[in-house]
Motif scaffolding. Sequence first.
Motif, PDB file in Angstrom:
ATOM      1  N   GLY A  17     -32.413   6.170 -15.793  1.00  0.00           N
ATOM      2  CA  GLY A  17     -31.879   5.877 -14.468  1.00  0.00           C
ATOM      3  C   GLY A  17     -30.372   6.003 -14.421  1.00  0.00           C
ATOM      4  O   GLY A  17     -29.800   6.500 -13.429  1.00  0.00           O
ATOM      5  N   ALA A  18     -29.706   5.567 -15.484  1.00  0.00           N
ATOM      6  CA  ALA A  18     -28.244   5.667 -15.535  1.00  0.00           C
ATOM      7  C   ALA A  18     -27.803   7.122 -15.580  1.00  0.00           C
ATOM      8  O   ALA A  18     -26.780   7.492 -14.979  1.00  0.00           O
ATOM      9  CB  ALA A  18     -27.720   4.906 -16.746  1.00  0.00           C
ATOM     10  N   ILE A  19     -28.570   7.958 -16.281  1.00  0.00           N
ATOM     11  CA  ILE A  19     -28.256   9.392 -16.321  1.00  0.00           C
ATOM     12  C   ILE A  19     -28.318   9.978 -14.922  1.00  0.00           C
ATOM     13  O   ILE A  19     -27.401  10.699 -14.480  1.00  0.00           O
ATOM     14  CB  ILE A  19     -29.220  10.129 -17.265  1.00  0.00           C
ATOM     15  CG1 ILE A  19     -28.996   9.683 -18.709  1.00  0.00           C
ATOM     16  CG2 ILE A  19     -29.073  11.642 -17.128  1.00  0.00           C
ATOM     17  CD1 ILE A  19     -29.986  10.267 -19.695  1.00  0.00           C
ATOM     18  N   LYS A  20     -29.394   9.697 -14.202  1.00  0.00           N
ATOM     19  CA  LYS A  20     -29.554  10.224 -12.843  1.00  0.00           C
ATOM     20  C   LYS A  20     -28.440   9.729 -11.923  1.00  0.00           C
ATOM     21  O   LYS A  20     -27.840  10.521 -11.175  1.00  0.00           O
ATOM     22  CB  LYS A  20     -30.912   9.807 -12.273  1.00  0.00           C
ATOM     23  CG  LYS A  20     -31.160  10.288 -10.847  1.00  0.00           C
ATOM     24  CD  LYS A  20     -32.483   9.812 -10.320  1.00  0.00           C
ATOM     25  CE  LYS A  20     -32.753  10.332  -8.910  1.00  0.00           C
ATOM     26  NZ  LYS A  20     -31.698   9.926  -7.956  1.00  0.00           N
ATOM     27  N   ASN A  21     -28.137   8.428 -11.982  1.00  0.00           N
ATOM     28  CA  ASN A  21     -27.117   7.872 -11.089  1.00  0.00           C
ATOM     29  C   ASN A  21     -25.738   8.434 -11.396  1.00  0.00           C
ATOM     30  O   ASN A  21     -24.944   8.688 -10.482  1.00  0.00           O
ATOM     31  CB  ASN A  21     -27.102   6.346 -11.211  1.00  0.00           C
ATOM     32  CG  ASN A  21     -28.371   5.712 -10.683  1.00  0.00           C
ATOM     33  OD1 ASN A  21     -29.047   6.297  -9.833  1.00  0.00           O
ATOM     34  ND2 ASN A  21     -28.708   4.529 -11.176  1.00  0.00           N
ATOM     35  N   GLY A  22     -25.443   8.629 -12.687  1.00  0.00           N
ATOM     36  CA  GLY A  22     -24.153   9.203 -13.055  1.00  0.00           C
ATOM     37  C   GLY A  22     -24.014  10.634 -12.581  1.00  0.00           C
ATOM     38  O   GLY A  22     -22.952  11.039 -12.074  1.00  0.00           O
ATOM     39  N   ARG A  23     -25.078  11.409 -12.732  1.00  0.00           N
ATOM     40  CA  ARG A  23     -25.043  12.800 -12.272  1.00  0.00           C
ATOM     41  C   ARG A  23     -24.962  12.887 -10.745  1.00  0.00           C
ATOM     42  O   ARG A  23     -24.300  13.790 -10.193  1.00  0.00           O
ATOM     43  CB  ARG A  23     -26.291  13.540 -12.768  1.00  0.00           C
ATOM     44  CG  ARG A  23     -26.304  13.792 -14.271  1.00  0.00           C
ATOM     45  CD  ARG A  23     -27.606  14.446 -14.713  1.00  0.00           C
ATOM     46  NE  ARG A  23     -27.622  14.782 -16.114  1.00  0.00           N
ATOM     47  CZ  ARG A  23     -27.187  15.929 -16.630  1.00  0.00           C
ATOM     48  NH1 ARG A  23     -26.690  16.857 -15.817  1.00  0.00           N
ATOM     49  NH2 ARG A  23     -27.244  16.155 -17.924  1.00  0.00           N
ATOM     50  N   ASP A  24     -25.627  11.956 -10.058  1.00  0.00           N
ATOM     51  CA  ASP A  24     -25.598  11.960  -8.596  1.00  0.00           C
ATOM     52  C   ASP A  24     -24.182  11.766  -8.050  1.00  0.00           C
ATOM     53  O   ASP A  24     -23.832  12.291  -6.983  1.00  0.00           O
ATOM     54  CB  ASP A  24     -26.514  10.869  -8.035  1.00  0.00           C
ATOM     55  CG  ASP A  24     -27.986  11.235  -8.150  1.00  0.00           C
ATOM     56  OD1 ASP A  24     -28.279  12.419  -8.422  1.00  0.00           O
ATOM     57  OD2 ASP A  24     -28.839  10.343  -7.972  1.00  0.00           O
ATOM     58  N   LEU A  25     -23.363  11.019  -8.780  1.00  0.00           N
ATOM     59  CA  LEU A  25     -21.983  10.813  -8.338  1.00  0.00           C
ATOM     60  C   LEU A  25     -21.214  12.131  -8.294  1.00  0.00           C
ATOM     61  O   LEU A  25     -20.370  12.342  -7.419  1.00  0.00           O
ATOM     62  CB  LEU A  25     -21.271   9.825  -9.273  1.00  0.00           C
ATOM     63  CG  LEU A  25     -21.762   8.375  -9.233  1.00  0.00           C
ATOM     64  CD1 LEU A  25     -21.047   7.547 -10.298  1.00  0.00           C
ATOM     65  CD2 LEU A  25     -21.538   7.759  -7.850  1.00  0.00           C
ATOM     66  N   ILE A  26     -21.522  13.027  -9.221  1.00  0.00           N
ATOM     67  CA  ILE A  26     -20.860  14.341  -9.232  1.00  0.00           C
ATOM     68  C   ILE A  26     -21.357  15.190  -8.070  1.00  0.00           C
ATOM     69  O   ILE A  26     -20.586  15.868  -7.384  1.00  0.00           O
ATOM     70  CB  ILE A  26     -21.119  15.058 -10.580  1.00  0.00           C
ATOM     71  CG1 ILE A  26     -20.725  14.161 -11.745  1.00  0.00           C
ATOM     72  CG2 ILE A  26     -20.349  16.371 -10.628  1.00  0.00           C
ATOM     73  CD1 ILE A  26     -19.308  13.666 -11.693  1.00  0.00           C
ATOM     74  N   LYS A  27     -22.660  15.131  -7.821  1.00  0.00           N
ATOM     75  CA  LYS A  27     -23.218  15.899  -6.706  1.00  0.00           C
ATOM     76  C   LYS A  27     -22.624  15.460  -5.365  1.00  0.00           C
ATOM     77  O   LYS A  27     -22.452  16.267  -4.449  1.00  0.00           O
ATOM     78  CB  LYS A  27     -24.743  15.730  -6.675  1.00  0.00           C
ATOM     79  CG  LYS A  27     -25.463  16.335  -7.867  1.00  0.00           C
ATOM     80  CD  LYS A  27     -26.955  16.084  -7.779  1.00  0.00           C
ATOM     81  CE  LYS A  27     -27.688  16.632  -8.979  1.00  0.00           C
ATOM     82  NZ  LYS A  27     -29.154  16.355  -8.914  1.00  0.00           N
ATOM     83  N   LYS A  28     -22.305  14.163  -5.267  1.00  0.00           N
ATOM     84  CA  LYS A  28     -21.765  13.614  -4.011  1.00  0.00           C
ATOM     85  C   LYS A  28     -20.241  13.697  -3.938  1.00  0.00           C
ATOM     86  O   LYS A  28     -19.645  13.201  -2.975  1.00  0.00           O
ATOM     87  CB  LYS A  28     -22.195  12.152  -3.871  1.00  0.00           C
ATOM     88  CG  LYS A  28     -23.694  11.956  -3.760  1.00  0.00           C
ATOM     89  CD  LYS A  28     -24.055  10.474  -3.754  1.00  0.00           C
ATOM     90  CE  LYS A  28     -25.549  10.247  -3.713  1.00  0.00           C
ATOM     91  NZ  LYS A  28     -25.903   8.796  -3.783  1.00  0.00           N
ATOM     92  N   ASN A  29     -19.617  14.317  -4.956  1.00  0.00           N
ATOM     93  CA  ASN A  29     -18.150  14.404  -5.003  1.00  0.00           C
ATOM     94  C   ASN A  29     -17.503  13.033  -4.836  1.00  0.00           C
ATOM     95  O   ASN A  29     -16.592  12.834  -4.026  1.00  0.00           O
ATOM     96  CB  ASN A  29     -17.630  15.359  -3.925  1.00  0.00           C
ATOM     97  CG  ASN A  29     -18.067  16.788  -4.161  1.00  0.00           C
ATOM     98  OD1 ASN A  29     -18.024  17.280  -5.287  1.00  0.00           O
ATOM     99  ND2 ASN A  29     -18.515  17.459  -3.101  1.00  0.00           N
ATOM    100  N   SER A  30     -17.972  12.077  -5.629  1.00  0.00           N
ATOM    101  CA  SER A  30     -17.533  10.693  -5.476  1.00  0.00           C
ATOM    102  C   SER A  30     -16.219  10.376  -6.186  1.00  0.00           C
ATOM    103  O   SER A  30     -15.720   9.252  -6.089  1.00  0.00           O
ATOM    104  CB  SER A  30     -18.618   9.743  -6.000  1.00  0.00           C
ATOM    105  OG  SER A  30     -19.805   9.879  -5.248  1.00  0.00           O
ATOM    106  N   PHE A  31     -15.648  11.357  -6.909  1.00  0.00           N
ATOM    107  CA  PHE A  31     -14.406  11.106  -7.646  1.00  0.00           C
ATOM    108  C   PHE A  31     -13.215  11.811  -6.978  1.00  0.00           C
ATOM    109  O   PHE A  31     -12.963  12.991  -7.254  1.00  0.00           O
ATOM    110  CB  PHE A  31     -14.542  11.578  -9.100  1.00  0.00           C
ATOM    111  CG  PHE A  31     -15.423  10.716  -9.948  1.00  0.00           C
ATOM    112  CD1 PHE A  31     -14.898   9.642 -10.651  1.00  0.00           C
ATOM    113  CD2 PHE A  31     -16.783  10.959 -10.034  1.00  0.00           C
ATOM    114  CE1 PHE A  31     -15.713   8.827 -11.438  1.00  0.00           C
ATOM    115  CE2 PHE A  31     -17.605  10.155 -10.815  1.00  0.00           C
ATOM    116  CZ  PHE A  31     -17.073   9.085 -11.509  1.00  0.00           C
TER     117      PHE A  31
END
Length: 480
Positions: A17-31
């Motif tokens: 779950g942590a892998i998915k959530n971390g990758r999702d942040l990149i997809k959403k341009n959260s940084f």
Amino acid sequence: MPTITEAYVDSLAPNAGAIKNGRDLIKKNSFPVLNESPDATLLFGECNGSGKEPYRCSVDFVNEASPVFRCSCPSRQFPCKHALGLLYARAMGSPFTPAEVPQDIADKRDKAEKREEKKKDAAESEGNAPAAKRKVNKSALVKKFASQLEGLRLLEKLVLQLVQSGLGSVDKKTVQMIEEQAKQLGNHFIPGVQAKLRAFVHTMQTEGDREAIYSQAMEQLLLMHSLVKKGVSYLEKRMENPELPMETGTSLEEQLGHAWQLAELREYGRAQSGAELLQLSFLSYADAARGEYVDAGWWVDLSDGTVRSTRHLRPFRAARALKEEDTVRAVVRTEELFVYPGEVNARVRWETATQREAGEADYSKVKAAAAASYADVVKQVKNIIKNPLADKTPVMLVAFRSIDKTADGLCLRDAQGKLLPVTDLKTNGSATSALIALLDEKDLRDQAALVMFSHRLDDNRLSVQLMSIVTDSRFIRLLY
């Protein structure tokens, strides 16, 4: 700073779950902010969250073997998804702007450095002093040994009763009685023995082919009987002399239930420095009898080709709070490698390590270490499984001239033309034979394979399950 790949970041995550959530942040341009220190030892940035203020996260590689994760978020997961997202951003090629180390992190680094200096000074002081021998509380040990012996003798009576009455007479009432006996063993400091009796109960409660179930149950009774005999002999000797060293030539202590401490392994000379390991296979499964998830890995020591194993245990009750191990594709360089006592595929553990990408030189080392003669390997495996307490599914690295289809199914063929039948073991619940049809022809000629042996009772033959194939340029995981 190590080479940051997506696989490396995956290995740091506590769960899928942590892998998915971390990758999702990149997809959403959260940084919106991504920074890197001038000396490339710190990645830090800001991640948009649910509040007005972004979360400030960082990953500090001042000690490459033990990265430090920091984040202003309230998550109890470690590392959190924001720190993982920061690393995924790096792995996926997002641009990082050079910036000075924030003052709060610089202050934390200073405090950590001072703590390490104190530890180093204390260690040097201890090193100059003569090593103090561990004190043995003889009376406490003797009481413990007496309780363990009592538990083993209770189990011996139960096993003899079951053998005399026959497995066919075991009904629900008998199973309940055995379960009560297993609970009683919990008072005798032999959790390993207790787990084996619970495994027997689990087998007898299984629905299906009764003949196959009885065969498995008889093997478990034989194992418990052998463990009782060897355990009683060993404990009686230690009762007579509590200062006798612990058994390190076999896994007897662990099978009785002893949890080895790292300090004990060091004391018995079972720690080595500077080892490099390459994981060739990985499997996660649930052990219902013990009530825990097992993350098992099989590794080859690149220095001598020895096949090692790792076993990460997550009790059902606490599984969500514990890090879930995963496949590791890089070469792991351990600062200190601890080797547990055992007969084959000895379990290993390390506290700190770095990683590097595996290359052709590593694959060549693995292939060179593979056993060329199946006759020699089969002889070695037969000697292993003769021991009732040994692992009945040893894992070996073997070379093969080809993987062929025969009238009896797939076989590995060595340079002398000797064959090893290939099968899928029911014990691990993962089939790999069907994957062979998907491989290139060149992968099936003159390569090496990691295989798990099993003894077929119906025809008294050995067969193997393919776990991975190692070529000159890559390794192919079949069980991962």
